[in-house]
Scaffold this motif. Structure first.
Motif, PDB file in Angstrom:
ATOM      1  N   MET A 246       1.266 -46.991  -6.093  1.00 13.31           N
ATOM      2  CA  MET A 246       2.171 -46.066  -6.908  1.00 13.31           C
ATOM      3  C   MET A 246       2.086 -46.758  -8.073  1.00 13.31           C
ATOM      4  N   MET A 247       2.076 -45.860  -9.172  1.00 12.19           N
ATOM      5  CA  MET A 247       1.971 -46.106 -10.785  1.00 12.19           C
ATOM      6  C   MET A 247       3.259 -46.587 -11.165  1.00 12.19           C
ATOM      7  N   ASN A 248       3.366 -47.759 -11.854  1.00 11.63           N
ATOM      8  CA  ASN A 248       4.524 -48.304 -12.588  1.00 11.63           C
ATOM      9  C   ASN A 248       4.667 -47.626 -13.739  1.00 11.63           C
ATOM     10  N   PRO A 249       5.966 -47.001 -13.865  1.00 10.64           N
ATOM     11  CA  PRO A 249       6.335 -46.000 -15.069  1.00 10.64           C
ATOM     12  C   PRO A 249       6.470 -46.526 -16.411  1.00 10.64           C
ATOM     13  N   VAL A 250       6.703 -47.926 -16.306  1.00 16.45           N
ATOM     14  CA  VAL A 250       6.943 -48.588 -17.713  1.00 16.45           C
ATOM     15  C   VAL A 250       5.808 -48.519 -18.641  1.00 16.45           C
ATOM     16  N   PHE A 251       4.614 -48.631 -18.253  1.00 17.21           N
ATOM     17  CA  PHE A 251       3.443 -48.411 -18.865  1.00 17.21           C
ATOM     18  C   PHE A 251       3.410 -47.009 -19.672  1.00 17.21           C
ATOM     19  N   GLN A 252       3.440 -46.053 -18.846  1.00 22.55           N
ATOM     20  CA  GLN A 252       3.519 -44.742 -19.535  1.00 22.55           C
ATOM     21  C   GLN A 252       5.041 -44.400 -20.377  1.00 22.55           C
ATOM     22  N   THR A 253       6.073 -44.935 -20.093  1.00 18.70           N
ATOM     23  CA  THR A 253       7.065 -44.855 -20.990  1.00 18.70           C
ATOM     24  C   THR A 253       6.616 -45.566 -22.316  1.00 18.70           C
ATOM     25  N   VAL A 254       6.466 -46.861 -22.368  1.00 20.73           N
ATOM     26  CA  VAL A 254       5.999 -47.572 -23.324  1.00 20.73           C
ATOM     27  C   VAL A 254       4.904 -46.788 -24.493  1.00 20.73           C
ATOM     28  N   LYS A 255       4.052 -46.074 -23.704  1.00 19.76           N
ATOM     29  CA  LYS A 255       2.947 -45.701 -24.432  1.00 19.76           C
ATOM     30  C   LYS A 255       3.415 -44.327 -25.047  1.00 19.76           C
ATOM     31  N   SER A 256       4.314 -43.677 -24.444  1.00 22.73           N
ATOM     32  CA  SER A 256       5.039 -42.536 -24.929  1.00 22.73           C
ATOM     33  C   SER A 256       5.984 -42.873 -26.242  1.00 22.73           C
ATOM     34  N   LEU A 257       6.808 -43.879 -26.042  1.00 22.15           N
ATOM     35  CA  LEU A 257       7.584 -44.227 -27.115  1.00 22.15           C
ATOM     36  C   LEU A 257       6.980 -44.682 -28.209  1.00 22.15           C
ATOM     37  N   ILE A 258       5.791 -45.599 -28.061  1.00 22.42           N
ATOM     38  CA  ILE A 258       4.946 -45.735 -29.252  1.00 22.42           C
ATOM     39  C   ILE A 258       4.304 -44.624 -30.140  1.00 22.42           C
ATOM     40  N   ASP A 259       3.862 -43.685 -29.232  1.00 23.28           N
ATOM     41  CA  ASP A 259       3.213 -42.509 -29.819  1.00 23.28           C
ATOM     42  C   ASP A 259       4.429 -41.793 -30.729  1.00 23.28           C
ATOM     43  N   ASP A 260       5.606 -42.117 -30.027  1.00 25.65           N
ATOM     44  CA  ASP A 260       6.615 -41.229 -30.804  1.00 25.65           C
ATOM     45  C   ASP A 260       6.887 -41.640 -32.231  1.00 25.65           C
ATOM     46  N   VAL A 261       7.153 -43.162 -31.997  1.00 30.02           N
ATOM     47  CA  VAL A 261       7.415 -44.181 -33.310  1.00 30.02           C
ATOM     48  C   VAL A 261       6.157 -43.998 -34.353  1.00 30.02           C
ATOM     49  N   GLU A 262       5.086 -43.913 -33.860  1.00 32.78           N
ATOM     50  CA  GLU A 262       3.876 -43.661 -34.757  1.00 32.78           C
ATOM     51  C   GLU A 262       3.999 -42.182 -35.735  1.00 32.78           C
ATOM     52  N   SER A 263       4.360 -41.226 -34.835  1.00 34.03           N
ATOM     53  CA  SER A 263       4.398 -40.075 -35.485  1.00 34.03           C
ATOM     54  C   SER A 263       5.823 -39.799 -36.157  1.00 34.03           C
ATOM     55  N   SER A 264       6.800 -40.379 -36.084  1.00 36.93           N
ATOM     56  CA  SER A 264       8.116 -40.074 -36.737  1.00 36.93           C
ATOM     57  C   SER A 264       8.333 -40.923 -37.385  1.00 36.93           C
ATOM     58  N   GLN A 265       7.857 -42.129 -37.832  1.00 36.19           N
ATOM     59  CA  GLN A 265       8.434 -43.056 -38.600  1.00 36.19           C
ATOM     60  C   GLN A 265       7.374 -43.715 -39.589  1.00 36.19           C
ATOM     61  N   GLN A 266       6.380 -42.964 -39.979  1.00 36.23           N
ATOM     62  CA  GLN A 266       5.462 -43.310 -40.951  1.00 36.23           C
ATOM     63  C   GLN A 266       6.207 -43.314 -42.335  1.00 36.23           C
ATOM     64  N   GLU A 267       6.856 -42.383 -42.707  1.00 32.32           N
ATOM     65  CA  GLU A 267       7.589 -42.320 -44.133  1.00 32.32           C
ATOM     66  C   GLU A 267       8.418 -43.466 -44.199  1.00 32.32           C
ATOM     67  N   ALA A 268       9.314 -43.937 -43.215  1.00 35.30           N
ATOM     68  CA  ALA A 268      10.186 -44.842 -43.261  1.00 35.30           C
ATOM     69  C   ALA A 268       9.489 -46.180 -43.309  1.00 35.30           C
ATOM     70  N   ILE A 269       8.422 -46.254 -42.548  1.00 31.04           N
ATOM     71  CA  ILE A 269       7.589 -47.496 -42.650  1.00 31.04           C
ATOM     72  C   ILE A 269       7.143 -47.824 -44.022  1.00 31.04           C
ATOM     73  N   GLU A 270       6.737 -46.731 -44.590  1.00 30.24           N
ATOM     74  CA  GLU A 270       6.037 -46.856 -45.840  1.00 30.24           C
ATOM     75  C   GLU A 270       7.030 -47.303 -47.000  1.00 30.24           C
ATOM     76  N   GLN A 271       8.482 -46.846 -46.910  1.00 31.24           N
ATOM     77  CA  GLN A 271       9.529 -47.087 -47.794  1.00 31.24           C
ATOM     78  C   GLN A 271       9.955 -48.376 -47.524  1.00 31.24           C
ATOM     79  N   ALA A 272       9.892 -48.966 -46.199  1.00 34.91           N
ATOM     80  CA  ALA A 272      10.181 -50.427 -45.814  1.00 34.91           C
ATOM     81  C   ALA A 272       8.922 -51.307 -46.492  1.00 34.91           C
ATOM     82  N   ALA A 273       7.925 -51.031 -46.377  1.00 34.96           N
ATOM     83  CA  ALA A 273       6.839 -51.978 -46.830  1.00 34.96           C
ATOM     84  C   ALA A 273       6.702 -51.724 -48.301  1.00 34.96           C
TER      85      ALA A 273
END
Length: 234
Positions: free
Chosen positions: A1-28
């Motif tokens: 059985m596949m452990n769902p933690v890995f897919q959940t983490v991948k999905s969240l990181i993809d979400d962060v990458e696509s949604s937080q670029q502007e805020a990351i740039e401002q912070a940097a």
């Protein structure tokens, strides 16, 4: 059985990458300006959010002009108004500093009062919070505001309400907290982009080497000397 933690983490990181670029740039940009102008990167997190502050301050691969704010009670009284206000009277925060405040809910008085105190001292406040979840929560502070409403730059860790990201057959609540995973990714993305901006300005980024590699400790101590008067103050 596949452990769902890995897919959940991948999905969240993809979400962060696509949604937080502007805020990351401002912070940097804010962090690069602080370092260029002799300021410090300071960070606070109460309870488990202290792990997020540790990603900002005094770690291999991170910036030397950085420190973690340590409130004496270690967050035991984060729900009691006035504790943060009193703490901030003793904290060395200055106009060119950037203060990261990590709080998933953003509703408790301690991080809210640290944000208010930091802004009153002229620093830029950057919060890392679960934005959509926080918007649903009422503040526990008399200002009626949550942390995101008091911050200059908002970074959304994108975790669901309650932090936990996985469900399990036979158990009636979500499990596996995700906020520190996405918070760590956000902080490291800011670190990379800040260093990139500094290099583009002709400034060598003052970054810690691991003390477990040959010469690392000596390298760090040499650079720390420039910031010594501030690194070890409250």
């Amino acid at each position: 059985m596949m452990n769902p933690v890995f897919q959940t983490v991948k999905s969240l990181i993809d979400d962060v990458e696509s949604s937080q670029q502007e805020a990351i740039e401002q912070a940097a940009i804010a962090c690069a300006n602080a370092i260029e102008n002799g300021g410090m990167l300071q960070a606070f997190g109460s309870g488990h959010s202290e792990a997020g502050a540790m990603e900002v301050a005094h770690r291999a691969g991170g910036f030397i002009p950085s420190k973690k704010l340590v409130e004496p009670a270690r967050g035991s009284y984060e729900g009691i108004e006035g504790v943060g206000t009193n703490f901030m009277k003793k904290v060395d925060i200055r106009e060119n500093d950037v203060v990261f405040i990590i709080s998933n809910s953003g509703r408790n008085p301690l991080p809210i009062e640290i944000a208010i105190g930091a802004k009153n001292k002229g620093a830029i406040v950057i919060c890392v919070t679960a934005l959509e979840a926080s918007k649903k929560l009422s503040s526990k502070h008399s200002s009626g505001k949550n942390l995101y409403q008091l911050s200059d730059i908002i970074l959304d860790n994108r975790v669901p309400e309650g932090d936990c990201g996985c469900t399990l057959d036979g158990y009636d609540s979500a499990i596996c907290g995700m906020s520190m995973i996405t918070t760590s990714v956000i902080i490291q993305a800011i670190t990379y982009r800040t260093a990139e901006i500094l290099i583009s300005r002709g400034i060598t980024p003052p970054i810690y080497k691991s003390q477990n590699i040959d010469g690392g400790r000596e390298f760090n101590e040499q650079l720390e000397a420039k910031y010594f008067d501030r690194l070890y103050r409250i």
